[in-house]
Write an enzyme that holds these catalytic residues in place. Structure first.
Site, PDB file in Angstrom:
ATOM      1  CB  SER A  15     -76.706  -3.588 -70.425  1.00  0.00           C
ATOM      2  OG  SER A  15     -75.838  -3.502 -69.320  1.00  0.00           O
ATOM      3  CG  ASN A  16     -75.036   0.333 -66.749  1.00  0.00           C
ATOM      4  OD1 ASN A  16     -75.811   0.452 -65.805  1.00  0.00           O
ATOM      5  ND2 ASN A  16     -74.048  -0.537 -66.747  1.00  0.00           N
ATOM      6  NE  ARG A  67     -54.494   8.244 -72.055  1.00  0.00           N
ATOM      7  CZ  ARG A  67     -55.027   7.040 -72.191  1.00  0.00           C
ATOM      8  NH1 ARG A  67     -56.320   6.906 -72.303  1.00  0.00           N
ATOM      9  NH2 ARG A  67     -54.264   5.974 -72.199  1.00  0.00           N
ATOM     10  CG  MET A  92     -64.418  -0.657 -70.878  1.00  0.00           C
ATOM     11  SD  MET A  92     -64.746  -0.324 -69.140  1.00  0.00           S
ATOM     12  CE  MET A  92     -64.657  -1.949 -68.450  1.00  0.00           C
ATOM     13  CG  LEU A  95     -61.793   9.527 -69.170  1.00  0.00           C
ATOM     14  CD1 LEU A  95     -62.982   9.849 -68.298  1.00  0.00           C
ATOM     15  CD2 LEU A  95     -62.120   9.729 -70.646  1.00  0.00           C
ATOM     16  CG  HIS A 111     -66.141   0.641 -60.495  1.00  0.00           C
ATOM     17  ND1 HIS A 111     -65.252   0.303 -61.499  1.00  0.00           N
ATOM     18  CD2 HIS A 111     -65.768  -0.079 -59.408  1.00  0.00           C
ATOM     19  CE1 HIS A 111     -64.384  -0.582 -61.027  1.00  0.00           C
ATOM     20  NE2 HIS A 111     -64.667  -0.824 -59.764  1.00  0.00           N
TER      21      HIS A 111
HETATM   22  C1  GAR Z   1     -70.737  -2.408 -66.399  1.00  0.00           C
HETATM   23  O1  GAR Z   1     -70.769  -3.500 -65.511  1.00  0.00           O
HETATM   24  C2  GAR Z   1     -70.013  -1.229 -65.764  1.00  0.00           C
HETATM   25  O2  GAR Z   1     -70.221  -1.123 -64.383  1.00  0.00           O
HETATM   26  C3  GAR Z   1     -68.574  -1.581 -66.073  1.00  0.00           C
HETATM   27  O3  GAR Z   1     -68.599  -2.092 -67.381  1.00  0.00           O
HETATM   28  C4  GAR Z   1     -69.864  -2.702 -67.608  1.00  0.00           C
HETATM   29  C5  GAR Z   1     -70.445  -2.114 -68.872  1.00  0.00           C
HETATM   30  O4  GAR Z   1     -71.605  -2.795 -69.254  1.00  0.00           O
HETATM   31  N1  GAR Z   1     -67.723  -0.431 -65.956  1.00  0.00           N
HETATM   32  C6  GAR Z   1     -66.486  -0.482 -65.478  1.00  0.00           C
HETATM   33  O5  GAR Z   1     -65.936  -1.511 -65.126  1.00  0.00           O
HETATM   34  C7  GAR Z   1     -65.779   0.858 -65.422  1.00  0.00           C
HETATM   35  N2  GAR Z   1     -64.643   0.790 -64.559  1.00  0.00           N
HETATM   36  P1  GAR Z   1     -72.635  -2.155 -70.261  1.00  0.00           P
HETATM   37  O6  GAR Z   1     -71.834  -1.753 -71.515  1.00  0.00           O
HETATM   38  O7  GAR Z   1     -73.595  -3.264 -70.567  1.00  0.00           O
HETATM   39  O8  GAR Z   1     -73.293  -0.975 -69.606  1.00  0.00           O
END
Ligand code: GAR
Length: 217
Positions: A15-16, A67, A92, A95, A111
């Site tokens: 979604s981001n 990795r 997720m 790195l 985050h």
């Molecule tokens: C988002 O809420 C982002 O902030 C979080 O994962 C979600 C991804 O959503 N990221 C973390 O927790 C990283 N530490 P999305 O795939 O819909 O963008």
């Protein structure tokens, strides 16, 4: 003027990524997405990229025993595409230090907390457990330690009395979709620098002195 070239790294929903795709759509926006990279073959975000006509690449971490080799493959793909800025958007995987070094000051993350509070996973469960009155989200440059690095933009949301973790995450996500494009725009406009204390400084930033209180009475 040439646009800042973004590579967006995802693992899931995207979604981001979608917020960045939408922000980049108007011709006047100073950045463009040139590659979407996923470590998961089935990530929904890959469909969003394809829908928008953006090249995608899957580098499945399960095919790598170490990795470093996985990270090197991602760097090669993104350098090959001419990436200026890496945007981690729900990526997720941890790195390697080499990867973080390679992209130093050229990689940002979003985050779902007000860093430096609540790093890591299961953030909203922990926010509710601690009884915090505010939560939020942060876009920051990436440093070696997880969820650290110069903070570029943050947004705050109130925690409401009956919130479940999902309620809170949804309220925060709306703000994530605002601040990620904003952070990218500030960088693309050349307005973000890093000072000697490793803090991000925004040239010509417009801020408000207004503070908020929760609960209100
Ligand atoms: C988002 O809420 C982002 O902030 C979080 O994962 C979600 C991804 O959503 N990221 C973390 O927790 C990283 N530490 P999305 O795939 O819909 O963008």
């Amino acid at each position: 003027m040439s646009k800042l070239k973004l590579a967006v790294m995802i693992s899931g929903r995207g979604s981001n990524l979608q917020a960045l795709i939408d922000a980049c759509a108007p011709p006047g926006f100073p950045a463009e997405i040139i590659l979407v990279l996923s470590n998961r073959p089935g990530a929904k975000g890959l469909d969003r990229a394809t829908e928008a006509g953006i090249p995608t690449k899957v580098i499945d971490h399960k095919n790598f025993t170490d990795r470093a080799a996985f990270d090197a493959e991602m760097t090669a793909a993104m350098e090959g595409a001419g990436t200026d800025l890496v945007c981690l958007a729900g990526f997720m995987r941890l790195l390697s230090d080499e990867f973080v070094d390679h992209w130093r000051d050229r990689m940002i993350n979003i985050h779902p907390s007000l860093l430096p509070a609540f790093k890591g996973l299961d953030v909203q469960e922990r926010v509710l457990e601690r009884g915090a009155r505010f939560a939020g989200c942060t876009v920051h440059y990436v440093r070696k330690e997880m969820d650290t690095g110069p903070i570029i933009v943050q947004a705050v949301v109130p925690v409401l009395a009956d919130d479940t973790p999902d309620d809170l995450a949804a309220r925060i996500l709306v703000r994530e979709h605002e601040i990620y494009p904003l952070a990218v725009r500030l960088i693309a406009e050349g307005r973000v620098s890093i000072d000697e204390k490793d803090r991000a400084v925004i040239a010509g930033a417009v801020s408000s002195e207004k503070s908020v209180v929760n609960p209100v009475g």
